[in-house]
Every structure is written in structure tokens, then in C-alpha cells.
Design an enzyme around this catalytic site. Sequence first.
Site, PDB file in Angstrom:
ATOM      1  N   THR A   9       0.851  -1.104   0.023  1.00  0.00           N
ATOM      2  CA  THR A   9       0.060   0.061   0.112  1.00  0.00           C
ATOM      3  C   THR A   9       0.789   1.380  -0.035  1.00  0.00           C
ATOM      4  O   THR A   9       0.432   2.464  -0.070  1.00  0.00           O
ATOM      5  CB  THR A   9      -0.874   0.049   1.076  1.00  0.00           C
ATOM      6  OG1 THR A   9       0.013  -0.086   2.349  1.00  0.00           O
ATOM      7  CG2 THR A   9      -2.021  -0.983   1.348  1.00  0.00           C
ATOM      8  N   ARG A  97      21.606  -4.180   4.892  1.00  0.00           N
ATOM      9  CA  ARG A  97      22.398  -3.806   3.908  1.00  0.00           C
ATOM     10  C   ARG A  97      23.812  -3.871   4.519  1.00  0.00           C
ATOM     11  O   ARG A  97      24.866  -4.315   3.860  1.00  0.00           O
ATOM     12  CB  ARG A  97      22.084  -2.229   3.555  1.00  0.00           C
ATOM     13  CG  ARG A  97      21.018  -2.234   2.701  1.00  0.00           C
ATOM     14  CD  ARG A  97      20.814  -0.799   2.383  1.00  0.00           C
ATOM     15  NE  ARG A  97      19.494  -0.427   1.785  1.00  0.00           N
ATOM     16  CZ  ARG A  97      18.743   0.620   1.904  1.00  0.00           C
ATOM     17  NH1 ARG A  97      19.359   1.514   2.659  1.00  0.00           N
ATOM     18  NH2 ARG A  97      17.629   0.774   1.277  1.00  0.00           N
ATOM     19  N   CYS A 126      18.477   4.425  -2.341  1.00  0.00           N
ATOM     20  CA  CYS A 126      18.093   5.228  -3.607  1.00  0.00           C
ATOM     21  C   CYS A 126      19.228   5.850  -3.987  1.00  0.00           C
ATOM     22  O   CYS A 126      19.820   6.152  -5.064  1.00  0.00           O
ATOM     23  CB  CYS A 126      17.028   5.940  -3.470  1.00  0.00           C
ATOM     24  SG  CYS A 126      16.679   6.732  -1.899  1.00  0.00           S
ATOM     25  N   HIS A 234      16.016  11.997  -7.198  1.00  0.00           N
ATOM     26  CA  HIS A 234      17.021  12.634  -6.361  1.00  0.00           C
ATOM     27  C   HIS A 234      17.950  13.297  -7.394  1.00  0.00           C
ATOM     28  O   HIS A 234      18.143  12.601  -8.525  1.00  0.00           O
ATOM     29  CB  HIS A 234      17.298  11.639  -5.478  1.00  0.00           C
ATOM     30  CG  HIS A 234      16.812  10.973  -4.291  1.00  0.00           C
ATOM     31  ND1 HIS A 234      15.549  11.728  -4.004  1.00  0.00           N
ATOM     32  CD2 HIS A 234      16.979   9.969  -3.633  1.00  0.00           C
ATOM     33  CE1 HIS A 234      14.985  11.116  -2.982  1.00  0.00           C
ATOM     34  NE2 HIS A 234      15.940  10.013  -2.755  1.00  0.00           N
TER      35      HIS A 234
END
Length: 329
Positions: A9, A97, A126, A234
Site C-alpha cells: 500500500t 544492507r 536510492c 533525487h
Amino acid sequence: MKIALVGATGLVGSVMRKVLEERGFQHAELIPAASEKSVGKKITFAGKELTIVSVADAIAAKPTFAIFSAGSSASLKYAPQFAKVGCTVIDNSSAWRNNEEIPLVVPEINIDSVKPEDHIIANPNCSTIQMVLALAPLHQKYTIRRVVVSTYQSVTGTGMKAVQQLLAERENKPCEKVYPYEIDLNVLPHGGNFEPNGYTSEEMKLLNETRKILSDKKINVTATVVRVPVIGGHSESVNVEFEHEYDMMELLELLQKMPGIKLLDNPDQNEYPMPRFAKDKDEVFVGRIRRDESQPKTLNMWIVADNLRKGAATNAIQIMEKLIEKRGL
Ligand code: A2P
């Protein structure tokens, strides 16, 4: 093929659905999961209406892949549970990560770091993805010593509520604030949480993730992360110092040949990358490429990408595509 989407969602979750449809997964059995409060809600995928299920039900369905974009705590809790039933998790949060056992993957660079037995794979931050895609071919050729990066990050990186805050402020309407200050007509030198060294968590990601993806602990990265009232993607101002001298024509050719990169660098025609034009695209756009005249072996460039696409959904789905290929699924 069954694919669970945890965080279906959310903002990234909705782009995930779009990218899955676009890249030929419209016939896959999608299992959309979110938090308990969303169970029973409807979403659409490939023209069909699907019902949000709980994470427990998604695990019980034993999907082949689970793509996560539901924040770190959900990933830490549920990714191992999916892995236990034989599912491969591609996780968009920062939870895994920095874990040495978990591959951190930009497919054009290091898909080979994924071993057959790996069941949790981390999708990088990102800002890191778009930067390393441009750095990788240059590091291979000239060896990067140090990177100085300042980011101009879209509010979409913070999630749905951040976009709502920006739009509400623009229309002078009341809203829930996710940033400590107004974001419209403002610039916040603050992305993530402040750490004891004075840097933010988002700034430290740029250092740690770049080293891991380029497999070189000697690369130095110093970053300033800035949130700007922008929606499309970005942008990054990147200064790179190399160990070896470069030839500009050769360097441009290396960037041109790098899959996923698109050069957009015609200052004469006012052509340079901008988030308005990167929006909804999968490429990482690189421009304003010029020699840093203040010291030798150093380069300046400007890198822009849609953080919800290559910075999140597209990269995650490309990882899945490569694994389908590698594992013969
Ligand atoms: P929900 O909509 O039910 O809160 P965004 O980054 O745009 O805010 O989206 C975050 C996504 O992660 C949403 O789909 C949200 O679901 C989901 N999510 C957040 N916490 C959990 C959790 N504990 N378990 C499953 N999904 C979660």
C-alpha cells in the site's frame, strides 16, 4: 510464479506494482501484504482487484520471491520467516544492507555477489544506487580515492506522508508533519537520523554502501544529504578524485557504455539532468560532466534518477529478473 509484495500500500509498493506490470510479470500471482490495519483493503494489479493480506498469510502462501518495502523493523522481523519457507527476499529497507552475510546488489555492477544459497538480498539506498552506477565503470578504470557528494533529495524518498505534507503546505491546508520543519519553499539539511559523529544515517549509507557495492573499503565518501521540495527524483552533485589521470573522451565513453546510464550533457542547449524529466524513467541521468580545475585527476558531475524507480522498485525487480535467469526459475 508467486510474488509477495510486503508494503504493497506504500509509495514504493505502488511503483513496484507498476514496474512488475511493465516488465512482464502481469501474469504472476501477486500476494499484496501490508500492516494489519490495511488487511482487507483493495488494490489493483494488472487490471485485477486484489485484497491486501497479512504478512503471516503471505508467508503461508510460500511465494518464490518476496519484495519488501515496509521499513526496517518489518524486514528484520519477517524476512527470515519468508526465507525459512524457501522464499527469496529482496529487501528495500536498510535492515540488512551492512550485514556481511547479505549481498547488497545493483545488478549492472555486482549481481555475481549473490550465491545460490542466498535467501535475503538487500536493495541499496536510492541515493547510493544512482551514484554507484555512474562511479562503477570509472572506479574500474581510474580507481576512485574520494567522493564528495551533496544530494538534493525528493520528498518521495520519505514516503506517502511526506508527499502529502508538501502538497498540503503548498495549498495551505493542515496536515500531519513528517519533517521537523515546513518542506515547501524550504531546504532541510537533514535526511535520516543524526548520529554521534554529526552525520546523518542517510549520509553514512552513501559511504558504507558504496564501499560494499564497489568491493573496495579504501574508497572515501563524504556526504551531505539535503531534502528539497521536489517530487520527481533525487539529484546529486558528485566530485570524484581518482588515483590515475583520466582522458575526458574516454571517460565519457565509459559512462555512455554503462548499462542503465544515460548521458544528458549539452550545456550549449541547456540540456542537463533534472528530476522533472527523470520522473517515471528507469535510467540514471548524468550531466554537467567537467574537470575539477582546482586539483588534478578530479571530476565533477550531476546525477539524477527517479528514486522510486531505479532507486527502489526497478532495481529490486531487476535483481529478481537476474535471479530467475541464474536459478532457472
Ligand atoms: P500500511 O499501509 O498498512 O501502513 P510508505 O513508505 O509509503 O509510508 O509505505 C510503507 C509500507 O509499509 C505500507 O504499505 C505499510 O502498510 C507497510 N508497513 C509498515 N509497517 C508494516 C508492518 N509492520 N508489516 C507490514 N507492512 C508494514
